[in-house]
Design a protein around this motif. Structure first.
Motif, PDB file in Angstrom:
ATOM      1  N   TYR A  80      46.261  88.040 104.044  1.00 27.17           N
ATOM      2  CA  TYR A  80      46.874  86.416 105.139  1.00 27.17           C
ATOM      3  C   TYR A  80      47.747  85.671 103.332  1.00 27.17           C
ATOM      4  CZ  TYR A  80      42.094  85.659 106.789  1.00 27.17           C
ATOM      5  OH  TYR A  80      41.150  85.521 108.470  1.00 27.17           O
ATOM      6  N   PHE A  81      48.341  87.384 103.101  1.00 30.74           N
ATOM      7  CA  PHE A  81      49.189  87.037 102.429  1.00 30.74           C
ATOM      8  C   PHE A  81      50.746  86.357 102.373  1.00 30.74           C
ATOM      9  CE2 PHE A  81      52.984  89.168  99.819  1.00 30.74           C
ATOM     10  CZ  PHE A  81      52.709  87.896  98.546  1.00 30.74           C
ATOM     11  N   LEU A  82      50.771  86.835 104.117  1.00 30.06           N
ATOM     12  CA  LEU A  82      52.263  86.422 104.183  1.00 30.06           C
ATOM     13  C   LEU A  82      52.159  84.599 104.378  1.00 30.06           C
ATOM     14  CD1 LEU A  82      54.891  87.262 105.577  1.00 30.06           C
ATOM     15  CD2 LEU A  82      53.871  88.051 107.524  1.00 30.06           C
ATOM     16  N   PRO A  83      51.626  84.500 105.423  1.00 29.07           N
ATOM     17  CA  PRO A  83      51.825  83.425 105.531  1.00 29.07           C
ATOM     18  C   PRO A  83      51.606  82.278 104.697  1.00 29.07           C
ATOM     19  CG  PRO A  83      49.621  83.173 106.033  1.00 29.07           C
ATOM     20  CD  PRO A  83      50.024  84.830 106.213  1.00 29.07           C
ATOM     21  N   CYS A  84      50.901  82.830 102.844  1.00 32.35           N
ATOM     22  CA  CYS A  84      50.874  81.872 102.026  1.00 32.35           C
ATOM     23  C   CYS A  84      51.994  81.858 101.128  1.00 32.35           C
ATOM     24  CB  CYS A  84      49.372  82.386 101.289  1.00 32.35           C
ATOM     25  SG  CYS A  84      48.104  82.078 101.458  1.00 32.35           S
ATOM     26  N   PHE A  85      52.622  83.244 101.147  1.00 34.56           N
ATOM     27  CA  PHE A  85      53.708  83.206 100.965  1.00 34.56           C
ATOM     28  C   PHE A  85      54.964  82.542 101.422  1.00 34.56           C
ATOM     29  CE2 PHE A  85      58.221  85.493 100.279  1.00 34.56           C
ATOM     30  CZ  PHE A  85      58.038  86.080  98.366  1.00 34.56           C
ATOM     31  N   GLY A  86      54.673  82.143 102.739  1.00 35.17           N
ATOM     32  CA  GLY A  86      56.263  81.381 103.277  1.00 35.17           C
ATOM     33  C   GLY A  86      55.744  79.952 102.814  1.00 35.17           C
ATOM     34  N   ILE A  87      54.642  79.677 102.371  1.00 32.05           N
ATOM     35  CA  ILE A  87      54.293  78.286 102.363  1.00 32.05           C
ATOM     36  C   ILE A  87      54.884  77.228 100.846  1.00 32.05           C
ATOM     37  CG2 ILE A  87      52.175  76.111 101.844  1.00 32.05           C
ATOM     38  CD1 ILE A  87      52.836  76.932 104.882  1.00 32.05           C
ATOM     39  N   SER A  88      54.346  78.836 100.256  1.00 34.93           N
ATOM     40  CA  SER A  88      55.355  78.480  98.719  1.00 34.93           C
ATOM     41  C   SER A  88      56.350  79.275  98.526  1.00 34.93           C
ATOM     42  CB  SER A  88      54.185  79.965  98.094  1.00 34.93           C
ATOM     43  OG  SER A  88      52.676  80.252  98.222  1.00 34.93           O
ATOM     44  N   VAL A  89      56.801  79.891  99.020  1.00 35.11           N
ATOM     45  CA  VAL A  89      58.335  79.733  99.028  1.00 35.11           C
ATOM     46  C   VAL A  89      59.048  78.219  99.781  1.00 35.11           C
ATOM     47  CG1 VAL A  89      60.292  80.384 100.450  1.00 35.11           C
ATOM     48  CG2 VAL A  89      59.071  81.772  99.821  1.00 35.11           C
ATOM     49  N   LEU A  90      57.883  77.738 100.977  1.00 32.51           N
ATOM     50  CA  LEU A  90      58.962  76.415 100.991  1.00 32.51           C
ATOM     51  C   LEU A  90      58.825  74.929  99.953  1.00 32.51           C
ATOM     52  CD1 LEU A  90      57.927  76.527 105.042  1.00 32.51           C
ATOM     53  CD2 LEU A  90      60.049  76.222 104.083  1.00 32.51           C
ATOM     54  N   ALA A  91      56.922  75.579  99.550  1.00 29.30           N
ATOM     55  CA  ALA A  91      56.816  74.339  98.261  1.00 29.30           C
ATOM     56  C   ALA A  91      58.053  74.005  97.565  1.00 29.30           C
ATOM     57  CB  ALA A  91      55.505  74.485  97.977  1.00 29.30           C
ATOM     58  N   ALA A  92      58.543  76.221  96.987  1.00 29.07           N
ATOM     59  CA  ALA A  92      59.179  76.161  95.971  1.00 29.07           C
ATOM     60  C   ALA A  92      60.188  74.983  96.918  1.00 29.07           C
ATOM     61  CB  ALA A  92      59.217  77.205  95.039  1.00 29.07           C
ATOM     62  N   GLY A  93      60.837  75.478  97.592  1.00 34.59           N
ATOM     63  CA  GLY A  93      62.420  74.919  98.307  1.00 34.59           C
ATOM     64  C   GLY A  93      62.082  73.056  97.591  1.00 34.59           C
ATOM     65  N   ALA A  94      61.622  72.656  98.075  1.00 36.55           N
ATOM     66  CA  ALA A  94      60.920  70.872  98.265  1.00 36.55           C
ATOM     67  C   ALA A  94      60.859  70.831  97.242  1.00 36.55           C
ATOM     68  CB  ALA A  94      59.454  70.868  99.075  1.00 36.55           C
ATOM     69  N   CYS A  95      60.337  71.128  95.852  1.00 35.42           N
ATOM     70  CA  CYS A  95      60.057  70.861  94.306  1.00 35.42           C
ATOM     71  C   CYS A  95      61.549  71.215  93.622  1.00 35.42           C
ATOM     72  CB  CYS A  95      59.092  71.686  93.738  1.00 35.42           C
ATOM     73  SG  CYS A  95      58.961  71.210  92.748  1.00 35.42           S
ATOM     74  N   VAL A  96      62.513  72.014  93.895  1.00 35.90           N
ATOM     75  CA  VAL A  96      63.717  72.542  93.566  1.00 35.90           C
ATOM     76  C   VAL A  96      64.298  71.111  94.053  1.00 35.90           C
ATOM     77  CG1 VAL A  96      66.194  73.810  93.144  1.00 35.90           C
ATOM     78  CG2 VAL A  96      63.730  74.747  93.258  1.00 35.90           C
ATOM     79  N   ALA A  97      64.648  70.843  95.462  1.00 33.23           N
ATOM     80  CA  ALA A  97      65.014  69.998  96.145  1.00 33.23           C
ATOM     81  C   ALA A  97      64.646  68.207  95.768  1.00 33.23           C
ATOM     82  CB  ALA A  97      65.034  70.041  98.183  1.00 33.23           C
ATOM     83  N   CYS A  98      64.103  68.132  95.478  1.00 32.39           N
ATOM     84  CA  CYS A  98      63.259  67.057  94.890  1.00 32.39           C
ATOM     85  C   CYS A  98      63.571  66.564  93.402  1.00 32.39           C
ATOM     86  CB  CYS A  98      61.540  66.905  94.580  1.00 32.39           C
ATOM     87  SG  CYS A  98      61.050  66.665  96.512  1.00 32.39           S
ATOM     88  N   LEU A  99      63.510  67.600  92.747  1.00 30.44           N
ATOM     89  CA  LEU A  99      64.268  67.586  91.254  1.00 30.44           C
ATOM     90  C   LEU A  99      65.874  68.222  91.270  1.00 30.44           C
ATOM     91  CD1 LEU A  99      62.124  70.644  89.341  1.00 30.44           C
ATOM     92  CD2 LEU A  99      61.619  67.920  89.043  1.00 30.44           C
ATOM     93  N   ARG A 100      66.251  68.135  92.305  1.00 30.14           N
ATOM     94  CA  ARG A 100      67.820  68.102  92.012  1.00 30.14           C
ATOM     95  C   ARG A 100      68.166  67.052  92.838  1.00 30.14           C
ATOM     96  NH1 ARG A 100      71.068  70.930  89.097  1.00 30.14           N
ATOM     97  NH2 ARG A 100      72.948  70.959  90.653  1.00 30.14           N
ATOM     98  N   LEU A 101      67.437  65.926  93.858  1.00 32.31           N
ATOM     99  CA  LEU A 101      68.186  64.624  94.089  1.00 32.31           C
ATOM    100  C   LEU A 101      68.499  63.802  93.362  1.00 32.31           C
ATOM    101  CD1 LEU A 101      65.414  64.684  97.327  1.00 32.31           C
ATOM    102  CD2 LEU A 101      68.374  64.829  97.329  1.00 32.31           C
ATOM    103  N   PRO A 102      69.573  63.206  93.851  1.00 33.94           N
ATOM    104  CA  PRO A 102      69.770  61.895  93.045  1.00 33.94           C
ATOM    105  C   PRO A 102      68.864  60.864  92.939  1.00 33.94           C
ATOM    106  CG  PRO A 102      71.362  62.120  94.454  1.00 33.94           C
ATOM    107  CD  PRO A 102      70.249  62.732  94.976  1.00 33.94           C
ATOM    108  N   GLU A 103      69.059  59.862  91.503  1.00 35.16           N
ATOM    109  CA  GLU A 103      67.939  58.581  91.589  1.00 35.16           C
ATOM    110  C   GLU A 103      68.450  58.027  92.998  1.00 35.16           C
ATOM    111  OE1 GLU A 103      64.135  56.741  90.659  1.00 35.16           O
ATOM    112  OE2 GLU A 103      64.896  57.747  89.399  1.00 35.16           O
ATOM    113  N   THR A 104      67.151  57.022  93.863  1.00 35.28           N
ATOM    114  CA  THR A 104      67.446  55.968  94.311  1.00 35.28           C
ATOM    115  C   THR A 104      67.193  54.906  93.979  1.00 35.28           C
ATOM    116  OG1 THR A 104      65.419  56.705  96.072  1.00 35.28           O
ATOM    117  CG2 THR A 104      67.568  58.323  96.235  1.00 35.28           C
TER     118      THR A 104
END
Length: 124
Positions: A23-47
């Protein structure tokens, strides 16, 4: 896409990480997506828009740029306090929390009830 070593042996070796942990591959894929979303949320400007001293000229709203830091902080503090005092928002959050708790409890307890003995009035 679990068990990639069994389903795709020509791509993933059974002795590899994917063979030992199926189950490493699906967990790794979801972790990469979650890390990308976290980085995107930190980089987005204040609305949160502060409309202090806005002027309207020919239908276009021009905002005053000389907002001081104290005005900005007090505006954010006031908006946070108004969110807590907003009873419609807080009631919606509370109702959502109650229904989420009920839903989670149902999914967890139903499987236990389904496999229990007949003396507990279950399905088995």
């Amino acid at each position: 896409m679990y068990q990639p070593a069994k389903k795709y042996p020509n791509v993933f070796s059974p002795e590899s990480l994917f063979g030992r942990f199926p189950y490493f591959l699906p967990c790794f894929g979801i972790s990469v997506l979650a890390a990308g979303a976290c980085v995107a949320c930190l980089r987005l400007p204040e609305t949160l828009h502060m409309h202090v001293g806005a002027e309207v000229i020919d239908g276009i709203e021009l905002q005053a740029i000389d907002i001081t830091l104290e005005q900005s902080r007090s505006g954010r503090l006031a908006s946070t306090k108004s969110l807590v005092k907003n009873w419609q928002l807080m009631s919606a959050i509370i109702v959502y929390c109650i229904f989420s708790l009920y839903d989670t409890a149902y999914y967890e307890i139903f499987s236990l009830w389904a496999v229990s003995n007949r003396k507990y009035h279950s399905l088995k």
